[in-house]
Design a protein around this motif. Sequence first.
Motif, PDB file in Angstrom:
ATOM      1  N   VAL A  57       0.914  -1.295  -0.031  1.00 45.03           N
ATOM      2  CA  VAL A  57      -0.156  -0.114  -0.140  1.00 45.03           C
ATOM      3  C   VAL A  57       0.856   1.144  -0.065  1.00 45.03           C
ATOM      4  CG1 VAL A  57      -1.771   1.361   1.280  1.00 45.03           C
ATOM      5  CG2 VAL A  57      -1.974  -1.219   1.201  1.00 45.03           C
ATOM      6  N   ASP A  58       0.484   2.095  -0.988  1.00 46.03           N
ATOM      7  CA  ASP A  58       1.273   3.482  -1.038  1.00 46.03           C
ATOM      8  C   ASP A  58       0.399   4.573  -1.551  1.00 46.03           C
ATOM      9  OD1 ASP A  58       1.010   3.233  -3.975  1.00 46.03           O
ATOM     10  OD2 ASP A  58       2.852   1.843  -4.022  1.00 46.03           O
ATOM     11  N   LYS A  59       1.154   5.613  -2.105  1.00 40.49           N
ATOM     12  CA  LYS A  59       0.470   6.719  -2.520  1.00 40.49           C
ATOM     13  C   LYS A  59       1.280   7.268  -3.706  1.00 40.49           C
ATOM     14  CE  LYS A  59      -2.956   9.602  -2.730  1.00 40.49           C
ATOM     15  NZ  LYS A  59      -4.295   9.285  -3.337  1.00 40.49           N
ATOM     16  N   ALA A  60       1.790   6.195  -4.823  1.00 36.61           N
ATOM     17  CA  ALA A  60       2.566   6.404  -5.726  1.00 36.61           C
ATOM     18  C   ALA A  60       2.339   7.195  -6.768  1.00 36.61           C
ATOM     19  CB  ALA A  60       3.006   5.240  -6.269  1.00 36.61           C
ATOM     20  N   ASN A  61       0.811   7.579  -6.804  1.00 32.85           N
ATOM     21  CA  ASN A  61       0.276   8.560  -7.706  1.00 32.85           C
ATOM     22  C   ASN A  61       0.689   9.943  -7.271  1.00 32.85           C
ATOM     23  OD1 ASN A  61      -1.459   8.329  -5.424  1.00 32.85           O
ATOM     24  ND2 ASN A  61      -3.282   8.511  -6.699  1.00 32.85           N
ATOM     25  N   LEU A  75       3.248  10.507  -4.240  1.00 30.07           N
ATOM     26  CA  LEU A  75       4.346  11.081  -3.367  1.00 30.07           C
ATOM     27  C   LEU A  75       5.781  10.193  -3.898  1.00 30.07           C
ATOM     28  CD1 LEU A  75       2.845  10.106   0.173  1.00 30.07           C
ATOM     29  CD2 LEU A  75       3.169  12.328  -0.866  1.00 30.07           C
ATOM     30  N   GLU A  76       6.873  10.859  -3.998  1.00 29.95           N
ATOM     31  CA  GLU A  76       8.091  10.325  -4.519  1.00 29.95           C
ATOM     32  C   GLU A  76       8.722   9.176  -3.709  1.00 29.95           C
ATOM     33  OE1 GLU A  76       8.830  12.006  -7.380  1.00 29.95           O
ATOM     34  OE2 GLU A  76      10.405  10.375  -7.488  1.00 29.95           O
ATOM     35  N   SER A  77       8.407   9.505  -2.488  1.00 33.67           N
ATOM     36  CA  SER A  77       8.637   8.334  -1.375  1.00 33.67           C
ATOM     37  C   SER A  77       7.981   7.031  -1.675  1.00 33.67           C
ATOM     38  CB  SER A  77       8.838   8.685  -0.205  1.00 33.67           C
ATOM     39  OG  SER A  77       7.300   9.152   0.312  1.00 33.67           O
ATOM     40  N   SER A  78       6.714   7.205  -2.049  1.00 30.01           N
ATOM     41  CA  SER A  78       6.094   5.941  -2.483  1.00 30.01           C
ATOM     42  C   SER A  78       6.399   5.240  -3.724  1.00 30.01           C
ATOM     43  CB  SER A  78       4.525   6.339  -2.461  1.00 30.01           C
ATOM     44  OG  SER A  78       3.744   6.321  -1.043  1.00 30.01           O
ATOM     45  N   ARG A  79       6.793   6.048  -4.623  1.00 26.11           N
ATOM     46  CA  ARG A  79       7.012   5.635  -6.162  1.00 26.11           C
ATOM     47  C   ARG A  79       8.500   4.791  -5.954  1.00 26.11           C
ATOM     48  NH1 ARG A  79       4.531  10.186  -8.058  1.00 26.11           N
ATOM     49  NH2 ARG A  79       5.899  11.593  -7.728  1.00 26.11           N
ATOM     50  N   LEU A  80       9.404   5.263  -4.860  1.00 27.74           N
ATOM     51  CA  LEU A  80      10.479   4.315  -4.664  1.00 27.74           C
ATOM     52  C   LEU A  80      10.057   3.124  -3.868  1.00 27.74           C
ATOM     53  CD1 LEU A  80      13.712   4.211  -4.744  1.00 27.74           C
ATOM     54  CD2 LEU A  80      13.390   5.162  -2.312  1.00 27.74           C
ATOM     55  N   TRP A  81       9.077   3.364  -3.151  1.00 31.00           N
ATOM     56  CA  TRP A  81       8.438   2.304  -2.213  1.00 31.00           C
ATOM     57  C   TRP A  81       8.113   1.158  -3.256  1.00 31.00           C
ATOM     58  CZ3 TRP A  81       7.523   1.351   2.862  1.00 31.00           C
ATOM     59  CH2 TRP A  81       6.764   0.287   3.361  1.00 31.00           C
ATOM     60  N   ARG A  82       7.406   1.401  -4.011  1.00 35.81           N
ATOM     61  CA  ARG A  82       6.700   0.583  -5.092  1.00 35.81           C
ATOM     62  C   ARG A  82       7.602  -0.020  -6.002  1.00 35.81           C
ATOM     63  NH1 ARG A  82       0.845   0.990  -8.360  1.00 35.81           N
ATOM     64  NH2 ARG A  82       0.401   1.643  -6.226  1.00 35.81           N
ATOM     65  N   LYS A  83       8.666   0.717  -6.659  1.00 35.30           N
ATOM     66  CA  LYS A  83       9.685   0.144  -7.279  1.00 35.30           C
ATOM     67  C   LYS A  83      10.290  -0.923  -6.390  1.00 35.30           C
ATOM     68  CE  LYS A  83      13.714   2.028  -9.679  1.00 35.30           C
ATOM     69  NZ  LYS A  83      14.560   3.508  -9.379  1.00 35.30           N
ATOM     70  N   THR A  84      10.902  -0.767  -5.399  1.00 34.90           N
ATOM     71  CA  THR A  84      11.506  -1.448  -4.645  1.00 34.90           C
ATOM     72  C   THR A  84      10.727  -2.827  -4.397  1.00 34.90           C
ATOM     73  OG1 THR A  84      12.596   0.267  -3.498  1.00 34.90           O
ATOM     74  CG2 THR A  84      12.749  -1.788  -2.269  1.00 34.90           C
ATOM     75  N   MET A  85       9.553  -2.801  -3.856  1.00 30.31           N
ATOM     76  CA  MET A  85       8.648  -3.763  -3.737  1.00 30.31           C
ATOM     77  C   MET A  85       8.890  -4.912  -5.018  1.00 30.31           C
ATOM     78  SD  MET A  85       7.757  -4.180  -0.653  1.00 30.31           S
ATOM     79  CE  MET A  85       7.565  -3.121   0.834  1.00 30.31           C
ATOM     80  N   ILE A  86       8.515  -4.174  -6.128  1.00 33.30           N
ATOM     81  CA  ILE A  86       8.431  -4.949  -7.288  1.00 33.30           C
ATOM     82  C   ILE A  86       9.829  -5.853  -7.511  1.00 33.30           C
ATOM     83  CG2 ILE A  86       8.321  -4.821  -9.781  1.00 33.30           C
ATOM     84  CD1 ILE A  86       6.238  -2.447  -9.541  1.00 33.30           C
ATOM     85  N   ALA A  87      11.072  -4.969  -7.439  1.00 34.11           N
ATOM     86  CA  ALA A  87      12.388  -5.599  -7.426  1.00 34.11           C
ATOM     87  C   ALA A  87      12.453  -6.678  -6.660  1.00 34.11           C
ATOM     88  CB  ALA A  87      13.467  -4.477  -7.421  1.00 34.11           C
ATOM     89  N   LEU A  88      11.909  -6.582  -5.211  1.00 34.62           N
ATOM     90  CA  LEU A  88      12.070  -7.561  -4.354  1.00 34.62           C
ATOM     91  C   LEU A  88      11.353  -8.872  -4.756  1.00 34.62           C
ATOM     92  CD1 LEU A  88      13.518  -8.092  -1.582  1.00 34.62           C
ATOM     93  CD2 LEU A  88      11.520  -7.070  -0.399  1.00 34.62           C
ATOM     94  N   SER A  89      10.122  -8.449  -5.360  1.00 32.91           N
ATOM     95  CA  SER A  89       9.275  -9.766  -5.514  1.00 32.91           C
ATOM     96  C   SER A  89       9.778 -10.737  -6.423  1.00 32.91           C
ATOM     97  CB  SER A  89       7.812  -9.185  -6.496  1.00 32.91           C
ATOM     98  OG  SER A  89       8.202  -8.670  -7.707  1.00 32.91           O
ATOM     99  N   GLU A  90      11.066 -10.234  -7.398  1.00 31.76           N
ATOM    100  CA  GLU A  90      11.669 -11.298  -7.951  1.00 31.76           C
ATOM    101  C   GLU A  90      12.419 -12.541  -7.213  1.00 31.76           C
ATOM    102  OE1 GLU A  90      14.180  -9.445 -11.211  1.00 31.76           O
ATOM    103  OE2 GLU A  90      12.475  -8.303 -11.733  1.00 31.76           O
ATOM    104  N   GLU A  91      12.628 -12.181  -5.928  1.00 35.28           N
ATOM    105  CA  GLU A  91      13.182 -13.155  -5.096  1.00 35.28           C
ATOM    106  C   GLU A  91      12.176 -14.097  -4.444  1.00 35.28           C
ATOM    107  OE1 GLU A  91      15.612 -11.553  -1.825  1.00 35.28           O
ATOM    108  OE2 GLU A  91      16.124  -9.998  -3.100  1.00 35.28           O
TER     109      GLU A  91
END
Length: 358
Positions: free
Chosen positions: A190-194, A196-212
């Motif tokens: 859950v974020d506010k990526a539409n 907040l900049e911090s939320s965009r980083l949050w989402r990008k990082t979660m997506i990268a992590l999901s590969e593991e």
Amino acid sequence: MKTYRITLLRGDGIGPEIVREAVKVLDTTAAAFGFSVEYTEALLGGCAIDATGVPLPEETIASCKASDSVLLGAVGGPKWDTQPGNNRPEAGLLGIRGALGLFANLRPAVIFEPLRSASPLKEEIIGDAMDIMIVRELTGGIYFGKRGSLEENGVAAAFDTEQYSVTEIERIGRVAFEMAMKRSKRLTSVDKANVLESSRLWRKTMIALSEEYPEVELNHLYVDNCAMQLVRDPKQFDVIVTSNIFGDILSDEASMISGSIGMLASASLNSTKLGLYEPIHGSAPDIAGKGIANPLATILSVAMMLRYSLDEPKAAEAIETAVAQVLQTTRTPDIWTEGTRKVTTEEMGDAVCALIGK
Ligand code: IPM
Ligand code: MG
């Protein structure tokens, strides 16, 4: 016999009353399962301000660090509302979370079967069961970011900063993915990526992590949508991972769905076994001392302690089973319904103890 060292932070308001019952249940469980518990008392919050001038005395940090685990009641109250922000009881709570590095906050929102009718949601919306695990980041974000007060063109202004590093996001993300692996393998970030900049980083990082974690189905929701979905269709959720402030808000909402905020436990964990366990509700100064507070959230926090810090899963289960059983007949006023016995805080503790190991 194995002995665990627990620091008790009874805190303010109803804190002492509910911790008393939780300790009673822990002692009863220890006797039934063949271990013992040694307690150290320490001050946190308003009671610490009264006794020492500060909400988090150094001795409290030292005592917690020397323990296997920490049990906290609740802190705060109107008496300390005039304290400057950095000396409020709540600052003590944030301070201990920071000092112990408790970055992962687990807040399970479950409905106990006998309480289904206590939920403000219609039974068809709740479905058979609601069992959500909110994983809240607890030592970063706007709670710990740069803040200040200033004056702009003669007008007072103030600011707080939401900042997250990739390291912080990955760390909490891993806890959430691991949790999802142990449950239904579904994770909502859950974020506010539409906005907040911090939320965009949050989402990008979660997506990268999901590969593991290829087995985990990861999806994303904006926080406003998530707040709506929680009351529209709570069954769609299993594990939710989110930032400090969003997790604070969503966990209060989820708690209400479960019938009463007096029911929900939490665990705050760092990268060692040491954890801090507390109900998610506050110190409820309006009902303090009346013997009507619901101790079950604190009792269930003890169960979480047994599971996550002390490696006593059978003892944890015994407490959870006893709570589920007790609710069929026995209720504090916040969850009382016609046909059940209305009891005091202390009677509720006794009722749970009577069922441990039975
Ligand atoms: C919680 C509480 C705290 C928080 C307050 C008392 C500082 O609301 O544990 O949810 O916001 O984290
Ligand atoms: Mg809160």
